[in-house]
Structures are given as C-alpha cells and as structure tokens.
Design an enzyme around this catalytic site. Structure first.
Site, short mmCIF file in Angstrom:
data_model
loop_
_atom_site.label_atom_id
_atom_site.label_comp_id
_atom_site.label_asym_id
_atom_site.label_seq_id
_atom_site.Cartn_x
_atom_site.Cartn_y
_atom_site.Cartn_z
N ASN A 7 0.88 -1.18 0.00
CA ASN A 7 0.00 0.00 0.00
C ASN A 7 0.91 1.22 0.00
O ASN A 7 1.44 1.62 1.05
CB ASN A 7 -0.89 -0.04 1.25
CG ASN A 7 -1.87 1.12 1.30
OD1 ASN A 7 -1.79 2.04 0.48
ND2 ASN A 7 -2.76 1.08 2.26
N ARG A 91 -2.59 -2.07 -3.43
CA ARG A 91 -3.80 -1.28 -3.24
C ARG A 91 -3.69 -0.08 -4.17
O ARG A 91 -2.70 0.65 -4.14
CB ARG A 91 -3.88 -0.79 -1.80
CG ARG A 91 -5.06 0.11 -1.62
CD ARG A 91 -5.03 0.80 -0.28
NE ARG A 91 -6.20 1.64 -0.17
CZ ARG A 91 -6.24 2.78 0.49
NH1 ARG A 91 -5.17 3.20 1.14
NH2 ARG A 91 -7.33 3.49 0.55
N HIS A 181 -13.08 2.84 -0.11
CA HIS A 181 -13.10 1.77 0.92
C HIS A 181 -13.80 0.51 0.39
O HIS A 181 -14.30 -0.30 1.19
CB HIS A 181 -13.86 2.21 2.20
CG HIS A 181 -13.23 3.32 2.97
ND1 HIS A 181 -13.97 4.32 3.57
CD2 HIS A 181 -11.94 3.58 3.25
CE1 HIS A 181 -13.16 5.16 4.19
NE2 HIS A 181 -11.91 4.74 4.00
N ARG A 242 -11.83 15.60 7.77
CA ARG A 242 -12.55 15.98 6.55
C ARG A 242 -13.98 16.43 6.88
O ARG A 242 -14.62 15.85 7.75
CB ARG A 242 -12.62 14.81 5.58
CG ARG A 242 -11.31 14.58 4.85
CD ARG A 242 -11.37 13.34 4.00
NE ARG A 242 -10.41 12.36 4.47
CZ ARG A 242 -10.37 11.09 4.07
NH1 ARG A 242 -11.22 10.64 3.19
NH2 ARG A 242 -9.47 10.27 4.55
N GLU A 385 -8.46 -5.39 4.82
CA GLU A 385 -8.30 -5.07 3.40
C GLU A 385 -7.10 -5.79 2.79
O GLU A 385 -7.13 -6.21 1.64
CB GLU A 385 -8.16 -3.55 3.24
CG GLU A 385 -9.44 -2.82 3.60
CD GLU A 385 -9.25 -1.34 3.89
OE1 GLU A 385 -9.49 -0.54 3.00
OE2 GLU A 385 -8.87 -1.01 5.03
#
Ligand code: AMP
Length: 401
Positions: A7, A91, A181, A242, A385
C-alpha cells in the site's frame, strides 16, 4: 503461494507478506519518510519486539529494497530469498470506470491507472510509483495485481452515482460518485454473510466503515448499491479531519471572505475540518472521548454530529433497499468505539434494530451485538483489506496460469 501486499503512499509504504496456504501474515511493516531520509518499522510475529531502523530511502525503489532485505534478513526475516515471493498485490485508490474488479497488471492496466490520476492525483501517482518500484527491484516476471478502492462500487446504478450537474460534465470529465473503501465494504459484507449463515445474494446490508476516513455502503445481494463518499473521499460523513458533505456555495463564500483560492479551501476541508475542526481538540475519537469526559462541549458537538450523520445515512439506505437484514460496524472507530455504535443505533427499535449494552462492551473482535430478539442484526466485524488484496492476487495469478 506467498503474496506481498503493498500500500504505497506519497512518502510511505505499508507491506504485509501472506502465506496463502493458511492465510497467515508472515511479516508486516511500514516504510516512512521516503524521499526525505527513510525509516523502517518491521514486525515478525515470532518476535516480541519490532525492528525499527533509519534506512536511507531516496525513492520508493529504495523502500522496496529495504522491505525485501528485511524479509530475507537472517535475524528478522521470514523467507530465505526474494524468489519465495510469488506475487505482489497493490492497493490502488482509483480505478475510475475502467475497473469493476481487481486485475493483473500489464502495460494497458498501467495506462488506465494513469488515466485515473486526475481523479486522485496524490494517491494514484503514489500507487503507480509503488508498482514501478516493485517491477524495478523484483523484475518483470513476478506477477503484480492491482486492487482498487473504487471497484466494488462500480455496481451502483446511475441514479445513485450521477450528480445533478450538466450531463456534459459526466461525459467530458467523468464527474460522478465513485465511492471508496470498496475492499473493506466487500470484505465485511462477505464476513457478515458467513456469520449469519445466509447467502449474500439474499442479504440487504448497511456496512459502516468508520475510521479516520469514514464511509457507509448499501449492499443488496452482495452488490454495492450506494455509498457515502463521492467523486473524492471528501464527501459524505464528517471524518477525522474531513468536512464531509457541505453546501458547495460555502467554498466561494470562504474564498471571498478569507481571501483564499479554492484549492486552499479544499485543503482546509480535507485537513482541518471534521472532528478536528469542530472540536478544536483532535481528529482522534479517543481524544474526543477524553475531552468529553472533561466536559468539553465542542468535543461533544463533534461526536454528536458524527453519530447523527451516520444515523441519517443508515436510515436513507434502509429506505433505498426496502429494509435491512444487518448493519455492520468496522474500522478503527466502528470496531472500538462503543458509544458511537450505541448512539447511532439508539431509537431505531421501530426498524427492528436494538443493541445489547452488555455485548456492545466488547471491542475489536467479530461479534453480533444485537439483543437476541432483534429483527435486524448489528455486527462488529474487524476489517482486513490486506487479506482481500492477497486473496484477489492469488485468484488472478492462478487464473492466469
Ligand atoms: P482507521 O482509520 O480505521 O485506522 O481508524 C483510526 C481511528 O480509529 C483513530 O483515529 C481513532 O479515532 C479510532 N480509534 C482507534 N481505536 C479506538 C478506540 N479504542 N476507541 C475509540 N476510537 C478508536
């Protein structure tokens, strides 16, 4: 088959080496400060301590070299040589409309990932650098697979992914909801099906990935039907830093009144808003809890806003799917923060949703936390993940044989 999962970020690179025969994590770690100086943290599950060292990393290729070196290290390593790595899974954040599934990487795939760079400039650029660094260090012959954050949501119908903008902007620029996601939403929905003993085709699920970044998905019959993040991961819920959904006219108002450019305001919406912006304390939910205990009203406001947003989206997804069989909580906050789960599900008895306060005390492990007679199951499922990336990599490599 041993699969190395990568990743890659702009100055960091996370890795996990899986033995796919038993799905065990052989080792994992993190390269940081790539292009600055370089720091490696490595975990070998057979050792009590972590390996931490300053390792010069002028670029991502150096970082991959550092990863390989520690994986084959006599003391800290878990394999004898690089040849024991059979495949690499990456990823990749944005696959645009090109990819509805993971894919074996070839020149054409690289071009398509490059074409998605304008949609996720920082992320996709870093992911491409990670792919090319692996190719440089490990050679052309090792199969590499790309697993996209957006792919799972490509099943959304147009009425769910279109924005009500002039249609030409979709045609010209592919401006639409993509969602993110996806790997996590896919994983927990499959786990939920296993836990409940019901085929995924027969399930209506709302999966809540609540972490530093948060998104919710409506999953009907195993397919993503709607999700809260949008064209970018800035949309939807308020998050750690965010803003989530706001009235877009606020941006031009702030440009005028704060004498800033639009991209500076977007930066504030990405990095200084959300839980951090409202509370003024932290983006971390643990810090918010401490501040709330100390009587900080803005920390409480931040968390109340978060919980309310989650509740509103769950409600709308239940309406969209014509009901729900289970609600799943996952990621850092979803797996650990019982007050979020409790507040989100409170007063939803009329929908058949009721959490058992005793079961809700547990955290960080797979569990059905609803009261026994509840019609809708509320599940906590730790996400994984990296395992999905490793599994997709193994599947595609085997299919290509
Ligand atoms: P993630 O992005 O999934 O790694 O989630 C990270 C976030 O999870 C952190 O920023 C924390 O806000 C939250 N988190 C992690 N552990 C806990 C905990 N024990 N209680 C509440 N929040 C937690």
């Amino acid at each position: 088959m041993n699969v190395l999962v990568i990743n890659a970020g702009s100055s960091s690179l996370k890795y996990q080496l899986f033995n796919m025969d038993n799905k065990a994590v052989l080792a994992k770690g993190l390269c940081e400060r790539i292009g600055i100086d370089g720091r490696l943290t490595h975990t070998n599950p057979n050792k009590e301590e972590k390996y931490k060292a300053d390792v010069p990393m002028k670029d991502h290729a150096d970082a991959i070299r550092a990863v390989i070196n520690i994986l084959i290290d006599k003391e800290w390593g878990v394999i004898e040589s690089m040849s024991e790595i059979d495949a690499v899974g990456h990823r990749v954040v944005h696959g645009g409309e090109y990819f509805a599934d993971s894919v074996l990487i070839n020149d054409e795939v690289i071009k398509a990932i490059e074409a998605c760079v304008p949609l996720a400039p920082l992320h996709n650029t870093a992911n491409l650098i990670g792919i090319s660094a692996c190719k440089d260090v490990m050679g052309e012959n090792i199969p590499q697979v790309a697993v996209f954050d957006t792919a799972f949501h490509q099943t959304m119908p147009p009425e769910h992914y279109m924005y009500a903008l002039p249609y030409e902007y979709y045609e010209k620029y592919k401006i639409r909801r993509y969602g993110f996601h996806g790997t996590s939403h896919k994983y927990v929905s499959q786990q939920a099906s296993e836990m409940l003993g019901i085929p995924i085709e027969n399930l209506r699920l709302v999966t809540c990935h609540l972490g530093n970044g948060s998104s919710i998905a409506a999953i009907k019959g195993g397919k993503s039907m709607d999700t809260s993040m949008g064209f970018t991961p800035l949309a939807g819920l308020p998050m750690g830093t965010r803003a989530g959904n706001i009235d877009p006219a606020i941006i031009s108002f702030l440009c005028d009144h704060e004498h800033k450019e639009a991209d500076e305001i977007i930066d504030i919406l990405n990095k200084k808003s959300g839980m951090l912006g409202i509370s003024g304390v932290s983006s971390d939910f643990r810090d918010l809890d401490t501040a709330i205990e100390e009587g900080n009203p803005r920390a409480k406001l931040a968390k109340d806003m978060f919980n309310l947003s989650v509740k509103k989206i769950i409600g709308s997804y239940i309406a969209e799917m014509g009901g729900v069989d289970a609600i799943v909580f996952t990621a850092g906050v979803g797996e650990n923060d019982r007050s979020v789960r409790w507040d989100v599900c409170e007063h939803m008895e009329y929908l058949g949703i009721k959490i058992d306060p005793e079961k809700n005390k547990f955290r960080g492990r797979q569990m059905d936390i609803s009261i026994d007679y509840a019609r809708v199951r509320v599940l906590v499922i730790p996400t994984n993940e990296e395992l999905v990336i490793a599994e997709d990599t193994e599947r595609l490599v085997n299919e290509a044989k």
